[in-house]
Design a protein around this motif. Sequence first.
Motif, PDB file in Angstrom:
ATOM      1  N   ALA A  69       0.820  -1.209   0.000  1.00 13.88           N
ATOM      2  CA  ALA A  69       0.000   0.000   0.000  1.00 13.88           C
ATOM      3  C   ALA A  69       0.853   1.257   0.000  1.00 13.88           C
ATOM      4  O   ALA A  69       0.379   2.324  -0.396  1.00 13.88           O
ATOM      5  N   SER A  74      -2.455  -1.841  -3.038  1.00  7.93           N
ATOM      6  CA  SER A  74      -3.354  -2.119  -1.922  1.00  7.93           C
ATOM      7  C   SER A  74      -2.704  -3.150  -1.018  1.00  7.93           C
ATOM      8  O   SER A  74      -1.784  -3.864  -1.412  1.00  7.93           O
ATOM      9  N   PRO A 111      -8.127  -7.199  -5.293  1.00 10.06           N
ATOM     10  CA  PRO A 111      -8.291  -5.755  -5.438  1.00 10.06           C
ATOM     11  C   PRO A 111      -9.458  -5.443  -6.360  1.00 10.06           C
ATOM     12  O   PRO A 111      -9.595  -6.022  -7.438  1.00 10.06           O
ATOM     13  N   PRO A 142      -7.838   5.254  -4.457  1.00  9.07           N
ATOM     14  CA  PRO A 142      -6.947   4.101  -4.416  1.00  9.07           C
ATOM     15  C   PRO A 142      -7.714   2.806  -4.616  1.00  9.07           C
ATOM     16  O   PRO A 142      -8.895   2.711  -4.323  1.00  9.07           O
ATOM     17  N   VAL A 143      -6.987   1.810  -5.107  1.00 13.39           N
ATOM     18  CA  VAL A 143      -7.575   0.491  -5.275  1.00 13.39           C
ATOM     19  C   VAL A 143      -7.679  -0.172  -3.911  1.00 13.39           C
ATOM     20  O   VAL A 143      -6.722  -0.210  -3.149  1.00 13.39           O
ATOM     21  N   LYS A 144      -8.837  -0.686  -3.581  1.00 10.26           N
ATOM     22  CA  LYS A 144      -9.062  -1.316  -2.294  1.00 10.26           C
ATOM     23  C   LYS A 144      -9.146  -2.827  -2.463  1.00 10.26           C
ATOM     24  O   LYS A 144      -9.617  -3.316  -3.478  1.00 10.26           O
ATOM     25  N   ALA A 145      -8.692  -3.536  -1.457  1.00  7.07           N
ATOM     26  CA  ALA A 145      -8.731  -4.994  -1.487  1.00  7.07           C
ATOM     27  C   ALA A 145     -10.051  -5.472  -0.896  1.00  7.07           C
ATOM     28  O   ALA A 145     -10.422  -5.079   0.204  1.00  7.07           O
ATOM     29  N   PRO A 184      -1.711  -7.248  -5.448  1.00 11.76           N
ATOM     30  CA  PRO A 184      -1.037  -6.249  -4.612  1.00 11.76           C
ATOM     31  C   PRO A 184       0.472  -6.213  -4.786  1.00 11.76           C
ATOM     32  O   PRO A 184       1.094  -5.171  -4.588  1.00 11.76           O
TER      33      PRO A 184
END
Length: 199
Positions: A69, A74, A111, A142-145, A184
């Motif tokens: 991150a 992420s 993600p 941002p890309v979230k998991a 990630p």
Amino acid sequence: VHLEEVGLAGPRLKAARDRAGRINLLKASAAPARTGSASTRSQGVPWQLRLDRLVLENGHIGWTDALPATQGGSAARLGVESLGLQVKGIHWPMERPMELQGAFQLRASVPSTPVAAAAPKGVQRGRPTPERRGKPKSAPPPVKAVPLEAGADAARFEFAGTASDRAADLTATVADLRLAGLAPYLQTQLAPVLDGRVG
């Protein structure tokens, strides 16, 4: 010490790496400095162990990694489930390789691709309003998991072979490995969204 068999049922382990790269297990296992002279510690008979068979059933290992991150990606979340392991011929000092075989399932967080926010009513996308004209564009979210649900498919790993304190000779097979779970660690190098299956 000679033991015929040791069994472990349902052991659970949680490991994590923070944004600074520190791993919790390494901090917890830091041993205090030994006391006494080297000549005092070297006296006596060396410790020996012989274990004919070690059996581990239904183990679980959780891994959370916040370091990706910090590189624009992420956090990674991996889970080793239904871990089964059998080891034969454990000796210490290790005189010969031990035999081992096992299997486990691997689940990973996936993600999610960020979705663009809907434009306010009456405003056409791409044309800034007078209040927004001249302001710099905000960075994309941002890309979230998103963790997989318990009922989702998991990758299946099986392995067998021999290992010692110096080398290992293992044969492994994998099925249904979802590549999105590795995103990630790769999304900072790969612009396209990583997905697919191996096995």
